[in-house]
Design a protein around this motif. Structure first.
Motif, mmCIF file in Angstrom:
data_model
loop_
_atom_site.group_PDB
_atom_site.id
_atom_site.type_symbol
_atom_site.label_atom_id
_atom_site.label_comp_id
_atom_site.label_asym_id
_atom_site.label_seq_id
_atom_site.Cartn_x
_atom_site.Cartn_y
_atom_site.Cartn_z
ATOM 1 N N SER A 7 0.807 -1.210 0.000
ATOM 2 C CA SER A 7 0.000 0.000 0.000
ATOM 3 C C SER A 7 0.846 1.270 0.000
ATOM 4 C CB SER A 7 -0.935 0.014 1.208
ATOM 5 O OG SER A 7 -0.183 0.111 2.399
ATOM 6 N N ILE A 8 2.181 1.151 -0.024
ATOM 7 C CA ILE A 8 3.026 2.343 0.030
ATOM 8 C C ILE A 8 2.914 3.158 -1.256
ATOM 9 C CG2 ILE A 8 4.682 1.288 1.599
ATOM 10 C CD1 ILE A 8 6.617 1.077 -0.753
ATOM 11 N N GLY A 9 3.078 4.444 -1.125
ATOM 12 C CA GLY A 9 3.104 5.334 -2.287
ATOM 13 C C GLY A 9 1.830 5.329 -3.095
ATOM 14 N N GLY A 10 0.697 5.129 -2.469
ATOM 15 C CA GLY A 10 -0.549 5.090 -3.217
ATOM 16 C C GLY A 10 -0.835 3.728 -3.809
ATOM 17 N N GLY A 11 -0.017 2.753 -3.475
ATOM 18 C CA GLY A 11 -0.256 1.376 -3.919
ATOM 19 C C GLY A 11 0.703 0.933 -4.999
ATOM 20 N N THR A 12 1.579 0.011 -4.634
ATOM 21 C CA THR A 12 2.460 -0.597 -5.622
ATOM 22 C C THR A 12 1.754 -1.806 -6.203
ATOM 23 O OG1 THR A 12 3.513 -1.998 -3.956
ATOM 24 C CG2 THR A 12 4.555 0.123 -4.396
ATOM 25 N N THR A 13 2.319 -2.393 -7.226
ATOM 26 C CA THR A 13 1.791 -3.621 -7.794
ATOM 27 C C THR A 13 1.835 -4.713 -6.724
ATOM 28 O OG1 THR A 13 2.687 -2.964 -9.931
ATOM 29 C CG2 THR A 13 2.094 -5.275 -9.676
ATOM 30 N N THR A 14 0.865 -5.568 -6.677
ATOM 31 C CA THR A 14 0.818 -6.638 -5.680
ATOM 32 C C THR A 14 2.107 -7.448 -5.725
ATOM 33 O OG1 THR A 14 -1.574 -6.770 -5.871
ATOM 34 C CG2 THR A 14 -0.453 -8.669 -4.891
ATOM 35 N N GLY A 15 2.736 -7.578 -4.567
ATOM 36 C CA GLY A 15 3.976 -8.339 -4.459
ATOM 37 C C GLY A 15 5.236 -7.521 -4.672
ATOM 38 N N ALA A 16 5.108 -6.252 -5.011
ATOM 39 C CA ALA A 16 6.298 -5.434 -5.285
ATOM 40 C C ALA A 16 7.159 -5.248 -4.051
ATOM 41 C CB ALA A 16 5.894 -4.076 -5.851
ATOM 42 N N THR A 17 6.570 -5.282 -2.875
ATOM 43 C CA THR A 17 7.350 -5.101 -1.654
ATOM 44 C C THR A 17 7.791 -6.425 -1.041
ATOM 45 O OG1 THR A 17 5.313 -4.945 -0.379
ATOM 46 C CG2 THR A 17 6.295 -2.871 -1.112
ATOM 47 N N THR A 18 7.678 -7.501 -1.803
ATOM 48 C CA THR A 18 8.196 -8.793 -1.374
ATOM 49 C C THR A 18 9.588 -8.949 -1.972
ATOM 50 O OG1 THR A 18 5.974 -9.728 -1.360
ATOM 51 C CG2 THR A 18 7.814 -11.285 -1.404
ATOM 52 N N PRO A 19 10.611 -9.107 -1.130
ATOM 53 C CA PRO A 19 11.973 -9.183 -1.661
ATOM 54 C C PRO A 19 12.227 -10.474 -2.431
ATOM 55 C CG PRO A 19 11.969 -9.574 0.695
ATOM 56 C CD PRO A 19 10.572 -9.205 0.315
ATOM 57 N N ALA A 20 13.287 -10.455 -3.233
ATOM 58 C CA ALA A 20 13.712 -11.653 -3.943
ATOM 59 C C ALA A 20 14.084 -12.731 -2.919
ATOM 60 C CB ALA A 20 14.903 -11.342 -4.846
ATOM 61 N N TYR A 21 14.071 -13.966 -3.346
ATOM 62 C CA TYR A 21 14.260 -15.097 -2.437
ATOM 63 C C TYR A 21 15.636 -15.099 -1.758
ATOM 64 C CZ TYR A 21 14.285 -19.827 -0.650
ATOM 65 O OH TYR A 21 14.363 -20.918 0.180
ATOM 66 N N THR A 81 12.142 8.238 10.883
ATOM 67 C CA THR A 81 11.163 7.335 11.464
ATOM 68 C C THR A 81 11.428 5.900 11.033
ATOM 69 O OG1 THR A 81 9.651 7.751 9.625
ATOM 70 C CG2 THR A 81 9.350 9.082 11.597
ATOM 71 N N SER A 82 10.915 4.985 11.826
ATOM 72 C CA SER A 82 11.024 3.567 11.493
ATOM 73 C C SER A 82 9.746 3.124 10.797
ATOM 74 C CB SER A 82 11.251 2.749 12.764
ATOM 75 O OG SER A 82 10.141 2.868 13.618
ATOM 76 N N PHE A 83 9.753 1.890 10.314
ATOM 77 C CA PHE A 83 8.571 1.324 9.673
ATOM 78 C C PHE A 83 8.426 -0.127 10.093
ATOM 79 C CE2 PHE A 83 12.171 1.076 6.793
ATOM 80 C CZ PHE A 83 12.194 -0.254 6.411
ATOM 81 N N THR A 84 7.227 -0.634 9.942
ATOM 82 C CA THR A 84 6.912 -2.010 10.301
ATOM 83 C C THR A 84 7.085 -2.905 9.082
ATOM 84 O OG1 THR A 84 5.302 -1.204 11.901
ATOM 85 C CG2 THR A 84 5.125 -3.511 11.267
ATOM 86 N N PHE A 85 7.724 -4.055 9.273
ATOM 87 C CA PHE A 85 7.950 -5.000 8.183
ATOM 88 C C PHE A 85 8.031 -6.398 8.770
ATOM 89 C CE2 PHE A 85 10.923 -7.302 5.321
ATOM 90 C CZ PHE A 85 10.156 -7.269 4.169
ATOM 91 N N THR A 86 7.486 -7.361 8.064
ATOM 92 C CA THR A 86 7.591 -8.765 8.453
ATOM 93 C C THR A 86 8.606 -9.436 7.535
ATOM 94 O OG1 THR A 86 5.275 -8.772 9.134
ATOM 95 C CG2 THR A 86 6.329 -10.917 8.823
ATOM 96 N N PRO A 87 9.786 -9.773 8.051
ATOM 97 C CA PRO A 87 10.819 -10.402 7.212
ATOM 98 C C PRO A 87 10.367 -11.764 6.690
ATOM 99 C CG PRO A 87 11.737 -9.625 9.282
ATOM 100 C CD PRO A 87 10.251 -9.541 9.408
ATOM 101 N N PRO A 88 10.921 -12.198 5.565
ATOM 102 C CA PRO A 88 10.597 -13.525 5.037
ATOM 103 C C PRO A 88 10.956 -14.623 6.056
ATOM 104 C CG PRO A 88 11.838 -12.252 3.432
ATOM 105 C CD PRO A 88 11.849 -11.476 4.707
#
Length: 123
Positions: A7-21, A81-88
């Motif tokens: 949802s960042i920046g007005g919405g990225t493409t689904t999965g865009a904020t999921t890092p490479a494996y 500021t910090s941000f919330t993220f759930t690592p793989p």
């Protein structure tokens, strides 16, 4: 407090904020070591949060999504500021800062965002 997700920046493409494996996790335990003359070593943990994690991520995304991700990082850095993220491979969201990130143009209309997320402990 911001959340690093699609949802960042007005919405990225689904999965865009999921890092490479091939992400990398690094631990930095905070220990104090005292070595005595007879060879004995005493090791003690230091502080309340003794083992902060650091993650190196790569995000292979479109140019538009890359712009939104970089804008998110820039905004967090500007406001300290910090941000919330759930690592793989984990199920718990944690607080991170991203002080080091870069962008590489890989293909036409594709970029690779490299970022280092450092865990922070705050209320």
């Amino acid at each position: 407090m911001a959340t690093f997700n699609d949802s960042i920046g007005g919405g990225t493409t689904t999965g865009a904020t999921t890092p490479a494996y091939d992400s990398k996790e690094t631990a930095s335990p905070k220990n104090i070591t005292v070595q005595y003359g007879d060879g004995y070593k005493s090791r003690n943990t230091f502080g309340l949060n003794q083992n902060p994690k650091s993650y190196n991520f790569t995000f292979p995304v479109s140019v538009a999504d890359g712009d939104k991700i970089l804008a998110f990082f820039d905004e967090q850095a500007k406001n300290s500021t910090s941000f919330t993220f759930t690592p793989p491979a984990t199920s718990t969201a944690r607080q991170f800062i991203c002080e080091k990130y870069s962008r590489s143009n890989t293909y036409l209309n594709r970029v690779s965002i490299s970022a280092t997320f450092d865990e922070v402990f705050q209320p």
